[in-house]
Design a protein around this motif. Structure first.
Motif, PDB file in Angstrom:
ATOM      1  N   VAL A   1      62.972  30.307 -16.446  1.00 23.36           N
ATOM      2  CA  VAL A   1      63.125  29.129 -17.722  1.00 23.36           C
ATOM      3  C   VAL A   1      62.805  29.814 -19.001  1.00 23.36           C
ATOM      4  CG1 VAL A   1      62.262  27.151 -18.879  1.00 23.36           C
ATOM      5  CG2 VAL A   1      62.924  27.145 -16.437  1.00 23.36           C
ATOM      6  N   ILE A   2      63.497  30.445 -19.719  1.00 25.21           N
ATOM      7  CA  ILE A   2      62.910  31.135 -20.838  1.00 25.21           C
ATOM      8  C   ILE A   2      62.147  29.999 -22.313  1.00 25.21           C
ATOM      9  CG2 ILE A   2      63.245  32.958 -22.520  1.00 25.21           C
ATOM     10  CD1 ILE A   2      65.709  34.036 -21.235  1.00 25.21           C
ATOM     11  N   ALA A   3      61.091  29.584 -22.308  1.00 22.77           N
ATOM     12  CA  ALA A   3      60.505  29.686 -23.011  1.00 22.77           C
ATOM     13  C   ALA A   3      60.460  29.597 -24.377  1.00 22.77           C
ATOM     14  CB  ALA A   3      58.785  28.621 -23.003  1.00 22.77           C
TER      15      ALA A   3
ATOM     16  N   VAL B   1      68.985  30.641 -14.871  1.00 24.91           N
ATOM     17  CA  VAL B   1      68.802  31.029 -16.010  1.00 24.91           C
ATOM     18  C   VAL B   1      68.966  29.948 -17.088  1.00 24.91           C
ATOM     19  CG1 VAL B   1      68.326  32.483 -18.126  1.00 24.91           C
ATOM     20  CG2 VAL B   1      68.930  33.671 -16.620  1.00 24.91           C
ATOM     21  N   TRP B   2      67.438  28.935 -18.019  1.00 22.71           N
ATOM     22  CA  TRP B   2      67.590  28.461 -18.464  1.00 22.71           C
ATOM     23  C   TRP B   2      66.842  28.690 -19.902  1.00 22.71           C
ATOM     24  CZ3 TRP B   2      68.640  22.920 -16.810  1.00 22.71           C
ATOM     25  CH2 TRP B   2      69.091  23.095 -15.513  1.00 22.71           C
ATOM     26  N   VAL B   3      67.164  27.963 -21.058  1.00 23.02           N
ATOM     27  CA  VAL B   3      65.912  28.452 -21.939  1.00 23.02           C
ATOM     28  C   VAL B   3      65.404  26.763 -22.216  1.00 23.02           C
ATOM     29  CG1 VAL B   3      66.448  28.430 -24.561  1.00 23.02           C
ATOM     30  CG2 VAL B   3      67.077  29.930 -22.732  1.00 23.02           C
ATOM     31  N   ALA B   4      64.059  26.657 -22.684  1.00 23.63           N
ATOM     32  CA  ALA B   4      63.344  25.698 -23.034  1.00 23.63           C
ATOM     33  C   ALA B   4      62.835  25.890 -24.559  1.00 23.63           C
ATOM     34  CB  ALA B   4      62.452  25.426 -21.943  1.00 23.63           C
ATOM     35  N   ASN B   5      63.536  25.057 -25.263  1.00 23.95           N
ATOM     36  CA  ASN B   5      63.520  24.335 -27.063  1.00 23.95           C
ATOM     37  C   ASN B   5      62.168  23.275 -27.071  1.00 23.95           C
ATOM     38  OD1 ASN B   5      65.273  26.024 -27.433  1.00 23.95           O
ATOM     39  ND2 ASN B   5      67.336  24.217 -27.395  1.00 23.95           N
ATOM     40  N   LEU B   6      61.145  23.778 -26.844  1.00 26.74           N
ATOM     41  CA  LEU B   6      59.752  23.294 -27.035  1.00 26.74           C
ATOM     42  C   LEU B   6      60.071  23.251 -28.717  1.00 26.74           C
ATOM     43  CD1 LEU B   6      57.291  25.510 -24.964  1.00 26.74           C
ATOM     44  CD2 LEU B   6      59.096  23.135 -24.118  1.00 26.74           C
ATOM     45  N   VAL B   7      59.628  21.560 -29.232  1.00 21.51           N
ATOM     46  CA  VAL B   7      59.277  21.033 -30.593  1.00 21.51           C
ATOM     47  C   VAL B   7      57.917  21.051 -30.416  1.00 21.51           C
ATOM     48  CG1 VAL B   7      59.928  19.294 -32.577  1.00 21.51           C
ATOM     49  CG2 VAL B   7      61.349  20.089 -30.418  1.00 21.51           C
ATOM     50  N   GLY B   8      57.116  22.315 -31.876  1.00 16.70           N
ATOM     51  CA  GLY B   8      55.834  22.345 -31.619  1.00 16.70           C
ATOM     52  C   GLY B   8      55.725  22.444 -33.211  1.00 16.70           C
ATOM     53  N   GLN B   9      56.499  22.570 -34.156  1.00 15.23           N
ATOM     54  CA  GLN B   9      55.925  23.814 -35.317  1.00 15.23           C
ATOM     55  C   GLN B   9      56.076  22.502 -36.127  1.00 15.23           C
ATOM     56  OE1 GLN B   9      57.709  27.095 -35.688  1.00 15.23           O
ATOM     57  NE2 GLN B   9      58.630  26.840 -38.115  1.00 15.23           N
ATOM     58  N   ARG B  10      55.544  21.848 -37.305  1.00 16.37           N
ATOM     59  CA  ARG B  10      56.237  21.084 -37.855  1.00 16.37           C
ATOM     60  C   ARG B  10      56.609  21.336 -39.451  1.00 16.37           C
ATOM     61  NH1 ARG B  10      56.366  15.977 -38.441  1.00 16.37           N
ATOM     62  NH2 ARG B  10      54.630  14.882 -37.557  1.00 16.37           N
ATOM     63  N   GLY B  11      58.623  21.710 -39.462  1.00 10.20           N
ATOM     64  CA  GLY B  11      58.849  22.012 -40.404  1.00 10.20           C
ATOM     65  C   GLY B  11      58.651  23.750 -40.395  1.00 10.20           C
ATOM     66  N   ILE B  12      58.928  24.140 -41.921  1.00  6.88           N
ATOM     67  CA  ILE B  12      59.176  25.862 -41.241  1.00  6.88           C
ATOM     68  C   ILE B  12      58.108  26.146 -43.006  1.00  6.88           C
ATOM     69  CG2 ILE B  12      61.106  26.221 -40.590  1.00  6.88           C
ATOM     70  CD1 ILE B  12      61.783  26.357 -43.482  1.00  6.88           C
ATOM     71  N   ARG B  13      57.734  27.199 -42.844  1.00  3.38           N
ATOM     72  CA  ARG B  13      56.652  28.274 -43.533  1.00  3.38           C
ATOM     73  C   ARG B  13      57.045  28.191 -44.721  1.00  3.38           C
ATOM     74  NH1 ARG B  13      51.863  32.892 -42.116  1.00  3.38           N
ATOM     75  NH2 ARG B  13      51.967  31.750 -40.296  1.00  3.38           N
TER      76      ARG B  13
ATOM     77  N   LEU C   1      67.247  35.239 -28.814  1.00  2.68           N
ATOM     78  CA  LEU C   1      67.986  34.273 -27.936  1.00  2.68           C
ATOM     79  C   LEU C   1      69.535  34.014 -28.287  1.00  2.68           C
ATOM     80  CD1 LEU C   1      65.759  30.948 -27.532  1.00  2.68           C
ATOM     81  CD2 LEU C   1      66.417  32.710 -26.004  1.00  2.68           C
ATOM     82  N   SER C   2      69.730  33.935 -29.972  1.00  2.00           N
ATOM     83  CA  SER C   2      71.361  32.961 -29.784  1.00  2.00           C
ATOM     84  C   SER C   2      72.799  34.600 -29.898  1.00  2.00           C
ATOM     85  CB  SER C   2      71.326  32.780 -31.715  1.00  2.00           C
ATOM     86  OG  SER C   2      70.995  31.577 -31.306  1.00  2.00           O
ATOM     87  N   ARG C   3      71.740  35.830 -29.711  1.00  2.00           N
ATOM     88  CA  ARG C   3      72.432  37.233 -29.676  1.00  2.00           C
ATOM     89  C   ARG C   3      73.162  36.679 -28.407  1.00  2.00           C
ATOM     90  NH1 ARG C   3      69.665  40.437 -33.727  1.00  2.00           N
ATOM     91  NH2 ARG C   3      68.045  40.561 -31.378  1.00  2.00           N
ATOM     92  N   ARG C   4      72.189  36.440 -26.875  1.00  2.00           N
ATOM     93  CA  ARG C   4      72.196  36.538 -25.654  1.00  2.00           C
ATOM     94  C   ARG C   4      73.893  35.231 -25.155  1.00  2.00           C
ATOM     95  NH1 ARG C   4      69.550  40.070 -21.786  1.00  2.00           N
ATOM     96  NH2 ARG C   4      70.687  39.036 -20.700  1.00  2.00           N
ATOM     97  N   TRP C   5      73.253  33.731 -26.000  1.00  2.00           N
ATOM     98  CA  TRP C   5      74.163  32.434 -25.402  1.00  2.00           C
ATOM     99  C   TRP C   5      74.098  31.914 -26.574  1.00  2.00           C
ATOM    100  CZ3 TRP C   5      68.867  33.966 -22.890  1.00  2.00           C
ATOM    101  CH2 TRP C   5      69.143  34.695 -21.662  1.00  2.00           C
ATOM    102  N   PRO C   6      75.253  30.977 -26.196  1.00  3.39           N
ATOM    103  CA  PRO C   6      75.079  30.416 -27.996  1.00  3.39           C
ATOM    104  C   PRO C   6      74.541  28.811 -27.565  1.00  3.39           C
ATOM    105  CG  PRO C   6      77.553  30.544 -27.076  1.00  3.39           C
ATOM    106  CD  PRO C   6      76.359  31.823 -26.473  1.00  3.39           C
TER     107      PRO C   6
END
Length: 168
Positions: free
Chosen positions: A30-32, A86-98, A49-54
Motif C-alpha cells: 500500500v502506497i500511502a 498494489v494499492w494507494v491510500a488517500n489519507l485526508v490529513g491536510q486542511r485546505g492548501i497553503r 502517483l497520477s503519472r503512474r496510475w489514473p
C-alpha cells in the motif's frame, strides 16, 4: 532499544532512497500519501502517483464530490487498488492548501493519526506492507519528528512493515 521478544509483531520503520511510487519488496503493498480536504489534486507527490496510475486521483475526486454520502473528511482513508498487489491510500490529513504565510501550515496531525489508524486496519486485513514518502511534510508543512511516532504507533507497532522513501 532492547532486544525484542521472539513473538512480538513490532517492526521498525525502514528508510530508503528511492521512489515511493515504485515500492520495493514482495507481497501486497500500500502506497500511502496525504491529501487535502478541498478535493484538490495536482501538486506534490500526487503528480508522481497520477503519472503512474489514473485511478487514485479519479477515486479521490469522486470521493470528495460525493462527500455528503460518504466518510470523506479529515482523518478519513480511502484505498484504491491500482495493480493486483498494489494499492494507494488517500489519507485526508491536510486542511485546505497553503495559500499564504499568514494562514499557517495545512497539516492536521490529529487527522493524519486517525487516517493512519484506518490504514493500519486495511493493511492488516490485506497482509500488506506500507510504503510512503515522509507524509505530511511536503506541501502540508508538517514535521516528520511529529509524524514518525504516529506511523510507529498505528502501523509498525501493530506489525505492519513500513518503508519510507526519500526521493533521490
Amino acid at each position: 532499544m532492547g532486544a525484542q521478544a521472539a513473538d512480538t509483531r513490532r517492526t521498525e520503520i525502514r528508510y530508503v532512497r528511492g521512489d515511493a511510487t515504485a515500492p520495493q519488496g514482495k507481497g501486497v503493498k500500500v502506497i500511502a500519501h496525504v491529501c487535502n480536504d478541498l478535493g484538490g489534486w495536482g501538486k506534490g507527490f500526487v503528480v508522481a502517483l497520477s503519472r503512474r496510475w489514473p485511478e487514485p486521483e479519479a477515486a479521490y475526486r469522486r470521493w470528495h464530490r460525493e462527500r455528503s454520502g460518504n466518510d470523506f473528511g479529515l482523518g478519513a482513508a480511502q484505498l484504491v487498488q491500482v495493480e493486483p498487489y498494489v494499492w494507494v491510500a488517500n489519507l485526508v490529513g491536510q486542511r485546505g492548501i497553503r495559500t499564504g504565510r499568514s494562514t499557517g501550515v495545512p497539516v492536521r496531525y490529529e487527522a493524519i493519526d486517525a487516517a493512519l489508524g484506518r490504514l493500519g486496519e486495511h493493511a492488516l486485513r490485506l497482509g500488506a506492507s506500507v510504503h510512503m514518502p515522509r507524509i505530511g511534510c511536503g506541501l502540508a508543512g508538517g514535521r516528520w519528528e511529529l509524524i514518525e511516532p504516529m506511523v510507529a504507533a498505528r502501523l509498525t507497532d501493530r506489525g505492519v512493515p513500513v518503508t519510507v522513501y526519500d526521493h533521490t
